[in-house]
Design a protein around this motif. Sequence first.
Motif, PDB file in Angstrom:
ATOM      1  N   LEU A  41      87.389  20.024  -2.611  1.00 52.86           N
ATOM      2  CA  LEU A  41      86.005  20.129  -3.059  1.00 52.86           C
ATOM      3  C   LEU A  41      85.643  21.561  -3.445  1.00 52.86           C
ATOM      4  N   MET A  42      85.879  22.501  -2.567  1.00 52.70           N
ATOM      5  CA  MET A  42      85.390  23.867  -2.748  1.00 52.70           C
ATOM      6  C   MET A  42      86.137  24.655  -3.830  1.00 52.70           C
ATOM      7  N   THR A  43      87.315  24.194  -4.235  1.00 52.00           N
ATOM      8  CA  THR A  43      88.107  24.890  -5.262  1.00 52.00           C
ATOM      9  C   THR A  43      88.015  24.208  -6.628  1.00 52.00           C
ATOM     10  N   TRP A  44      87.076  23.306  -6.803  1.00 48.86           N
ATOM     11  CA  TRP A  44      86.861  22.590  -8.064  1.00 48.86           C
ATOM     12  C   TRP A  44      87.948  21.557  -8.361  1.00 48.86           C
ATOM     13  N   GLN A  45      88.908  21.362  -7.417  1.00 50.75           N
ATOM     14  CA  GLN A  45      89.983  20.402  -7.669  1.00 50.75           C
ATOM     15  C   GLN A  45      89.447  18.985  -7.790  1.00 50.75           C
ATOM     16  N   MET A  46      88.421  18.646  -7.038  1.00 50.99           N
ATOM     17  CA  MET A  46      87.810  17.324  -7.154  1.00 50.99           C
ATOM     18  C   MET A  46      87.369  17.066  -8.588  1.00 50.99           C
ATOM     19  N   HIS A  47      86.735  18.065  -9.211  1.00 51.72           N
ATOM     20  CA  HIS A  47      86.269  17.912 -10.583  1.00 51.72           C
ATOM     21  C   HIS A  47      87.449  17.722 -11.545  1.00 51.72           C
ATOM     22  N   ARG A  48      88.499  18.523 -11.346  1.00 53.58           N
ATOM     23  CA  ARG A  48      89.688  18.385 -12.205  1.00 53.58           C
ATOM     24  C   ARG A  48      90.322  17.004 -12.027  1.00 53.58           C
ATOM     25  N   ASP A  49      90.465  16.563 -10.777  1.00 53.78           N
ATOM     26  CA  ASP A  49      91.064  15.258 -10.509  1.00 53.78           C
ATOM     27  C   ASP A  49      90.207  14.119 -11.048  1.00 53.78           C
ATOM     28  N   ALA A  50      88.921  14.369 -11.217  1.00 58.20           N
ATOM     29  CA  ALA A  50      88.027  13.356 -11.793  1.00 58.20           C
ATOM     30  C   ALA A  50      88.094  13.337 -13.318  1.00 58.20           C
ATOM     31  N   GLY A  51      88.880  14.252 -13.907  1.00 57.99           N
ATOM     32  CA  GLY A  51      89.078  14.237 -15.355  1.00 57.99           C
ATOM     33  C   GLY A  51      88.266  15.250 -16.137  1.00 57.99           C
ATOM     34  N   LEU A  52      87.644  16.197 -15.457  1.00 62.41           N
ATOM     35  CA  LEU A  52      86.853  17.216 -16.142  1.00 62.41           C
ATOM     36  C   LEU A  52      87.665  18.492 -16.328  1.00 62.41           C
ATOM     37  N   ARG A  53      87.371  19.212 -17.393  1.00 60.71           N
ATOM     38  CA  ARG A  53      87.871  20.578 -17.539  1.00 60.71           C
ATOM     39  C   ARG A  53      86.845  21.473 -16.854  1.00 60.71           C
ATOM     40  N   VAL A  54      87.331  22.486 -16.149  1.00 59.77           N
ATOM     41  CA  VAL A  54      86.463  23.345 -15.340  1.00 59.77           C
ATOM     42  C   VAL A  54      86.627  24.792 -15.780  1.00 59.77           C
ATOM     43  N   ALA A  55      85.504  25.432 -16.083  1.00 58.37           N
ATOM     44  CA  ALA A  55      85.480  26.878 -16.331  1.00 58.37           C
ATOM     45  C   ALA A  55      84.463  27.453 -15.353  1.00 58.37           C
TER      46      ALA A  55
END
Length: 157
Positions: A41-55
Amino acid sequence: MQPFTYVNVGATRDAEMPAGYRHVDRDVAVDGSLDQAAERLMTWQMHRDAGLRVAAGADRAAPGVEVTLHLLVVRIPCRVVYVLDEPDRRGFAYGTLAGHPEQGEEAFEVYRTAEGAVRARIRAFSRPATLLTKVGGPVATMVQDYMTGRYLRALQK
């Protein structure tokens, strides 16, 4: 620093979320440890695993960190409002910035129950902010629900 696009900053902490918004409150069991889920959660990995690109402006969620998520061609700018860092509860909330298709706030939390089970919870309040989300109301709601489910599944790994 650009302002948030809504006035109820931090309201995902409150028992009652603000009126005039659509509310989301979902809670699921998580396999694995609290520390593992919190790290995703805290390292944005949840967002990446959900299919989002993260900046993101930092490798970890922290108050004031700006993050722009990308879903296909949609740009989703946010800023972290607060962080939870307790022995049995970790997470953060971010609020919408100009250019986000919605106005509001979303909180992500992983926690350990008194019985020792690990759970993930997402609470959010939002309303359409752009012509696209206003006109496509039901579709925008379906996308939001779909992404909430993807976030929770990413934490259940």
